[in-house]
Write a protein that holds these residues in place. Structure first.
Motif, PDB file in Angstrom:
ATOM      1  N   PRO A 185     -14.250  44.878  46.876  1.00 50.14           N
ATOM      2  CA  PRO A 185     -13.470  44.338  45.754  1.00 50.14           C
ATOM      3  C   PRO A 185     -12.634  45.368  45.014  1.00 50.14           C
ATOM      4  CG  PRO A 185     -15.704  43.427  45.748  1.00 50.14           C
ATOM      5  CD  PRO A 185     -15.691  44.534  46.752  1.00 50.14           C
ATOM      6  N   GLN A 188      -7.898  44.777  46.223  1.00 50.40           N
ATOM      7  CA  GLN A 188      -7.663  43.346  46.381  1.00 50.40           C
ATOM      8  C   GLN A 188      -6.235  43.113  46.872  1.00 50.40           C
ATOM      9  OE1 GLN A 188      -8.777  41.483  42.642  1.00 50.40           O
ATOM     10  NE2 GLN A 188     -10.853  42.343  42.710  1.00 50.40           N
ATOM     11  N   GLU A 226      -8.305  46.693  41.829  1.00 44.87           N
ATOM     12  CA  GLU A 226      -9.003  45.572  41.179  1.00 44.87           C
ATOM     13  C   GLU A 226      -8.552  45.400  39.732  1.00 44.87           C
ATOM     14  OE1 GLU A 226     -13.615  44.070  40.411  1.00 44.87           O
ATOM     15  OE2 GLU A 226     -13.207  46.163  40.936  1.00 44.87           O
TER      16      GLU A 226
END
Length: 284
Positions: A185, A188, A226
């Motif tokens: 994550p 992204q 992120e």
């Protein structure tokens, strides 16, 4: 004897064509030859005419008849454009410089977007579908494109990205990417023109196939950090701009290009914010 002969002669005289008749009419040989001549000639002409007709038909059927135009045939062709339908991919260079982008912005339809139905991510199809049929999902395609020195999982034909380095296009921060449930994550894939924003500005009228193509269009996608991706959310330029001022011009140029080439409308606030950035862009 004389009596019999006299009878024969009288009988012959009564029938002019009788062999013994002195009045028997014989057709002159020149007439016989002439009739024979024209009969043969007529047969020859007829034979030639038939041969020419048959030969012409065969040549025409093969398209080889000299001097003849081919028989026109009906053809079906796709229309050059599909009104009100977005292209599969964004056209390159349509707003390649700030001046062109400003002009393009002025031509966009203004709409507030409040009349669109409620947004749902599922309206844009399966997440990161393999729309280009290369055997690799869109997320890994973008990681492989945007990361520096990407490494791939063996046996995946350079599809599954395991690691690499990203320079965030919005902040300029360097991020080390490592694939894993806790680390993935950190990098992204951002939609330059957010799906929810596009939905409000016209994508709700597209077909499901067109929306899926838009959601996976590489020219509307950037690998991003992120923090910046979450801060951007579904905003347009009036609600969010890259925190690094020197990266704002590129972002707005890319954002306007997508909006223009997909024939989306724009709200007044986003138009004004985009124009302000474009007017401040450095000239070439």
């Amino acid at each position: 004897m004389s009596t019999v002969r006299d009878r024969r002669v009288r009988s012959a005289r009564s029938f002019p064509n009788h062999p013994l008749s002195p009045n028997r009419r014989k057709t002159p040989s020149r007439y016989r030859r002439r009739r024979t001549h024209w009969s043969v000639k007529a047969l020859v002409i007829f034979a030639i005419a038939v041969a020419v007709l048959v030969g012409s038909s065969l040549l025409a059927s093969k398209g080889a008849l000299p001097g003849a135009d081919p028989t026109p045939t009906a053809t079906l062709s796709a229309p050059a454009t599909l009104p009100a339908s977005p292209p599969t991919t964004v056209a390159s260079g349509s707003v390649a410089d700030p001046a062109a982008a400003i002009v393009a912005l002025d031509a966009l339809l203004t709409a507030d977007g409040f009349g669109a139905p409620d947004y749902d991510r599922d309206h844009f199809g399966r997440r990161w579908a393999d729309v280009d049929r290369n055997g690799c999902d869109t997320r890994n395609d973008m990681l492989g494109r945007d990361l520096t020195a990407p490494s791939f999982k063996p046996g995946t034909r350079e599809c599954k990205v395991l690691a690499g380095t990203l320079t965030d296009p919005y902040s300029g921060v360097t991020i080390d990417f490592v694939s894993g449930p806790d680390t993935s994550p950190r990098v992204q894939i951002d939609h330059i023109v957010a799906l929810a924003w596009a939905w409000r500005q016209g994508a709700h009228e597209w077909s499901p196939e067109q929306r899926e193509a838009f959601a996976n269009d590489p020219r509307n996608l950037r690998a991003a950090g992120e923090a910046t991706n979450q801060a951007k959310s579904d905003s347009g330029p009036s609600g969010w701009l890259p925190p690094a001022a020197d990266l704002q011009c590129r972002f707005v140029l890319e954002w306007v290009s997508v909006v223009v080439d997909y024939d989306l409308s724009i709200n007044a606030k986003d138009r004004a914010a985009a124009q302000q950035v474009l007017h401040a862009c450095p000239t070439a």
